[in-house]
Write a protein that holds these residues in place. Structure first.
Motif, mmCIF file in Angstrom:
data_model
loop_
_atom_site.group_PDB
_atom_site.id
_atom_site.type_symbol
_atom_site.label_atom_id
_atom_site.label_comp_id
_atom_site.label_asym_id
_atom_site.label_seq_id
_atom_site.Cartn_x
_atom_site.Cartn_y
_atom_site.Cartn_z
ATOM 1 N N ASN A 1 -5.932 4.663 5.861
ATOM 2 C CA ASN A 1 -5.076 3.500 5.621
ATOM 3 C C ASN A 1 -5.345 2.394 6.642
ATOM 4 N N ILE A 2 -5.655 2.767 7.873
ATOM 5 C CA ILE A 2 -5.995 1.776 8.899
ATOM 6 C C ILE A 2 -7.242 1.008 8.478
ATOM 7 N N VAL A 3 -8.235 1.722 7.925
ATOM 8 C CA VAL A 3 -9.486 1.085 7.497
ATOM 9 C C VAL A 3 -9.212 0.018 6.441
ATOM 10 N N LEU A 4 -8.450 0.364 5.407
ATOM 11 C CA LEU A 4 -8.240 -0.547 4.281
ATOM 12 C C LEU A 4 -7.082 -1.513 4.492
ATOM 13 N N ASN A 5 -6.336 -1.356 5.581
ATOM 14 C CA ASN A 5 -5.252 -2.298 5.875
ATOM 15 C C ASN A 5 -5.795 -3.713 6.073
ATOM 16 N N ASP A 6 -6.992 -3.823 6.645
ATOM 17 C CA ASP A 6 -7.624 -5.140 6.814
ATOM 18 C C ASP A 6 -7.850 -5.811 5.467
ATOM 19 N N LEU A 7 -8.294 -5.032 4.469
ATOM 20 C CA LEU A 7 -8.508 -5.570 3.126
ATOM 21 C C LEU A 7 -7.187 -6.044 2.525
ATOM 22 N N ASP A 8 -6.131 -5.240 2.686
ATOM 23 C CA ASP A 8 -4.804 -5.613 2.157
ATOM 24 C C ASP A 8 -4.379 -6.987 2.670
ATOM 25 N N LYS B 1 1.329 -22.808 -6.339
ATOM 26 C CA LYS B 1 0.748 -22.803 -7.682
ATOM 27 C C LYS B 1 0.219 -24.182 -8.087
ATOM 28 N N LYS B 2 0.687 -25.218 -7.401
ATOM 29 C CA LYS B 2 0.230 -26.574 -7.705
ATOM 30 C C LYS B 2 -1.124 -26.861 -7.056
ATOM 31 N N SER B 3 -1.584 -25.938 -6.207
ATOM 32 C CA SER B 3 -2.877 -26.114 -5.540
ATOM 33 C C SER B 3 -3.985 -25.473 -6.375
ATOM 34 N N ASN B 4 -5.202 -25.532 -5.861
ATOM 35 C CA ASN B 4 -6.348 -24.920 -6.545
ATOM 36 C C ASN B 4 -6.683 -23.544 -5.977
ATOM 37 N N LEU B 5 -5.753 -22.964 -5.232
ATOM 38 C CA LEU B 5 -5.992 -21.659 -4.628
ATOM 39 C C LEU B 5 -6.059 -20.564 -5.692
ATOM 40 N N LYS B 6 -6.849 -19.527 -5.409
ATOM 41 C CA LYS B 6 -6.904 -18.366 -6.304
ATOM 42 C C LYS B 6 -5.627 -17.548 -6.105
ATOM 43 N N GLN B 7 -4.955 -17.233 -7.197
ATOM 44 C CA GLN B 7 -3.707 -16.473 -7.137
ATOM 45 C C GLN B 7 -4.020 -14.987 -7.264
ATOM 46 N N MET B 8 -3.430 -14.165 -6.365
ATOM 47 C CA MET B 8 -3.793 -12.737 -6.377
ATOM 48 C C MET B 8 -2.743 -11.884 -5.688
ATOM 49 N N TYR B 9 -2.609 -10.658 -6.170
ATOM 50 C CA TYR B 9 -1.756 -9.640 -5.549
ATOM 51 C C TYR B 9 -2.504 -8.317 -5.584
ATOM 52 N N ILE B 10 -2.451 -7.580 -4.488
ATOM 53 C CA ILE B 10 -3.103 -6.273 -4.439
ATOM 54 C C ILE B 10 -2.055 -5.167 -4.443
ATOM 55 N N VAL B 11 -2.333 -4.098 -5.190
ATOM 56 C CA VAL B 11 -1.519 -2.882 -5.191
ATOM 57 C C VAL B 11 -2.479 -1.744 -4.879
ATOM 58 N N SER C 1 0.891 -1.165 0.000
ATOM 59 C CA SER C 1 0.000 0.000 0.000
ATOM 60 C C SER C 1 0.928 1.213 0.000
ATOM 61 N N TYR C 2 0.701 2.134 -0.913
ATOM 62 C CA TYR C 2 1.667 3.209 -1.164
ATOM 63 C C TYR C 2 1.117 4.613 -0.920
ATOM 64 N N GLY C 3 -0.165 4.735 -0.618
ATOM 65 C CA GLY C 3 -0.753 6.066 -0.508
ATOM 66 C C GLY C 3 -0.550 6.713 0.845
#
Length: 600
Positions: free
Chosen positions: A232-239, A266-276, A139-141
């Motif tokens: 930032n505290i509010v959305l830190n939970d989402l991060d 990556k060998k699992s069935n997990l959803k792959q994701m990155y947040i910026v 988180s960069y803001g």
């Protein structure tokens, strides 16, 4: 080192902040008496100093007072007055202003009074190290040392180095106006701010009456010093919720490094994701359309159920970057095929190009009406500002050439009768430093207009996560890796051109700053625009001129020390600056020229 860090060291608060950061890292903040730190004499004086250094200190609240009128006559009395105010704290009414948005709507801005800004700054200084220890890396803001360029660098990295080319964009409806106060206070407690006196006062800050609106029941008003941190505290939970489902997912087996762990996941069935994320604007990168759809609905549900926030379904989208562009922080991104892989292709957003053209045309019209150095410098400042911001776009040359082509008719028609068009023959030192190519431009009143297309793309660099204001190692790295962006500071200096300044002085002041590489002639430290003072070696009252050779750039406090005659003032600045023998010798050299007594 930044001004804020120097101030913290001078007021002996850096060790306190470091301790709070370390305790927060190890979840050991329970029982910490944060309120005592906040109302400590040094923290109050540090807040005053930081507010005074802030350009926003000239903006008035409902009390009509600026920092210049909020002067300390007696330190002990001043400190006691602030402490007394906090014993039964009642925030004063917040001044409401509305800032026009590009879409024609207006963004409400709340400006607290100077007293309340000072109190918010006191809280921010103590709460920031606790929050920084727990905030998500990407988180960069509105965080120390981070910027929009770092957020864009992270996006480009994910496009270039991975196959995460599906992007989920979520637009939160009126985020700053809809933050739930009770939920926020609960999040503050969980992040490590457990002092109930502190939480009680923050609750009162959130309910500060707004001019023409009344007492808000929700939201964090934009404009307050503490508001970005609270947001930032509010959305830190989402991060962390997103990060813990993939990037930082806890596993029973301990892998030797993150690369091996991700390869196995990556060998699992997990959803792959990155947040910026940058403030309330964020992107989630994933590797398939199916994952993107699931993520969209999961995030929508999380925001609604956990944070009491709703999304705008019209503005929230899923984009395949290999087919369409996605917009972020004024840029557009796309993944294009190149040598058997995909790489990030970035441009200026179309809406921003339209805004740039409108603003530039207005500034050109202003020059035509009044071809004064002030109007020309405002135009140059704007051009330099947009160059500094958009220079990390991979196709910035193409975009700016297109903008200049569309702007040329206006430039030619409006300025041909008052200026000379051609390749600059004797440009200023500042012009030569900022422009390496010999492009034709207009010269008006002895000043060359900055050509738009004279720009080169600059690689967007990822943020180094070990840079930190609250560890000794992090500060050393910040200091060592400080890359002075002279162009950015010159852009700010061009905006502070005063009507009573002579053209020669205004131009030579910036040229001297440029020649000194933005560094103070005594301390050798890089100077931000608001720290710069230009000194006449031979003062004007002694026959000195505004010639380039008679000017030298100092930090503003060094400059005050050079001219100081009162013993108390001299002692104050000497204690703050902590000059060594060599630096003091330089100060005495300039004092001698001014016929002032040497300092011992």
């Amino acid at each position: 080192m930044s001004t804020a860090l120097r101030h913290a060291e001078y007021y002996d608060m850096q060790s306190t902040f470091d301790d709070l950061y370390e305790r927060s890292k190890t979840n050991a903040t329970k029982g910490l008496r944060l309120y005592e730190h906040i109302i400590s004499k040094n923290n109050i004086l540090l807040a005053y100093r930081n507010i005074k250094a802030n350009t926003g200190s000239k903006t008035t609240g409902t009390d009509g007072i600026t920092i210049d009128q909020y002067k300390i006559e007696d330190i002990e009395t001043f400190v006691e007055e602030i402490r007394t105010e906090l014993e039964n704290y009642k925030p004063q009414t917040v001044r409401r202003v509305e800032i026009p948005k590009p879409n024609g709507k207006k963004r409400p801005l709340g400006i607290p009074t100077m007293r309340d800004r000072l109190i918010q700054q006191m809280f921010k200084q103590v709460l920031e190290p606790i929050c920084e220890a727990n905030f998500y890396n990407h988180s960069y803001g509105f965080r120390p040392n981070r910027s929009t360029h770092h957020a864009m660098a992270r996006c480009q990295y994910l496009i270039n180095r991975t196959d995460y080319h599906y992007v989920v964009d979520i637009d939160i409806q009126g985020f700053f106006d809809n933050v739930n106060h009770a939920k926020l206070l609960e999040q503050m407690y969980r992040i490590g701010i457990k002092d109930k006196r502190v939480l009680s006062i923050v609750s009162k800050m959130l309910k500060a009456p707004i001019q023409g609106v009344g007492i808000p029941s929700k939201g964090t008003p934009q404009g307050g010093i503490l508001s970005p941190q609270l947001s930032n505290i509010v959305l830190n939970d989402l991060d962390w919720w997103i990060s813990n489902q993939w990037e930082n997912m806890k596993t029973n087996f301990k892998y030797k490094n993150q690369t091996v762990k991700i390869r196995m996941l990556k060998k699992s069935n997990l959803k792959q994701m990155y947040i910026v994320r940058y403030a309330d604007d964020f992107k989630i990168f994933t590797n398939s359309h199916q994952s993107a759809i699931k993520l969209y609905h999961a995030v929508k549900g999380y925001l609604n159920n956990q944070l009491n926030l709703k999304i705008s379904t019209e503005k929230s989208t899923i984009t395949n970057l290999r087919r369409k562009r996605s917009e972020f922080l004024g840029f557009s991104l796309k993944a294009v095929s190149k040598r058997n892989k995909h790489v990030a292709n970035t441009h200026i957003m179309d809406k921003k190009i339209k805004t740039i053209l409108e603003k530039a045309r207005k500034l050109i019209h202003d020059i035509r009406k009044n071809p004064s150095p002030k109007k020309i410098n405002l135009y140059n400042s704007y051009i330099l500002g947009i160059k500094n911001y958009y220079k990390i776009a991979t196709h910035i040359n193409f975009d700016f050439a297109k903008i200049e082509h569309r702007l040329f008719r206006t430039l030619h028609n409006r300025l041909k009768s008052i200026g000379k068009y051609g390749i600059p023959i004797k440009p200023s030192a500042t012009y030569k430093r900022l422009h390496k190519n010999k492009y034709r431009t207009f010269e008006i009143a002895g000043i060359h207009l900055y050509p738009l297309k004279d720009i080169q793309t600059k690689n967007a660099m990822n943020f180094s996560q070990d840079k930190c204001n609250y560890t000794k190692e992090g500060r050393i790295k910040l200091h060592k890796n400080l890359k002075a962006d002279i162009a950015t500071e010159i852009h700010k200096m061009l905006q502070t051109y005063y009507d009573n300044e002579k053209l020669e002085y205004a131009d030579n002041r910036i040229s001297r700053y440029s020649m000194q590489l933005g560094k103070c002639a005594v301390t050798g430290n890089f100077l931000l625009a608001n720290e710069v003072h230009c000194h006449h070696k031979i003062p004007r009252n002694m026959g000195g001129t505004d010639e380039f050779s008679n000017l030298v750039i100092f930090h503003k406090d060094v400059h005050r020390l050079i001219h100081a005659t009162d013993e108390k003032t001299i002692e104050q600045y000497r204690n703050y600056l902590q000059l060594d023998g060599k630096q003091l010798k330089k100060v005495n050299h300039f004092r001698k020229i001014c016929n002032l007594v040497a300092l011992v």
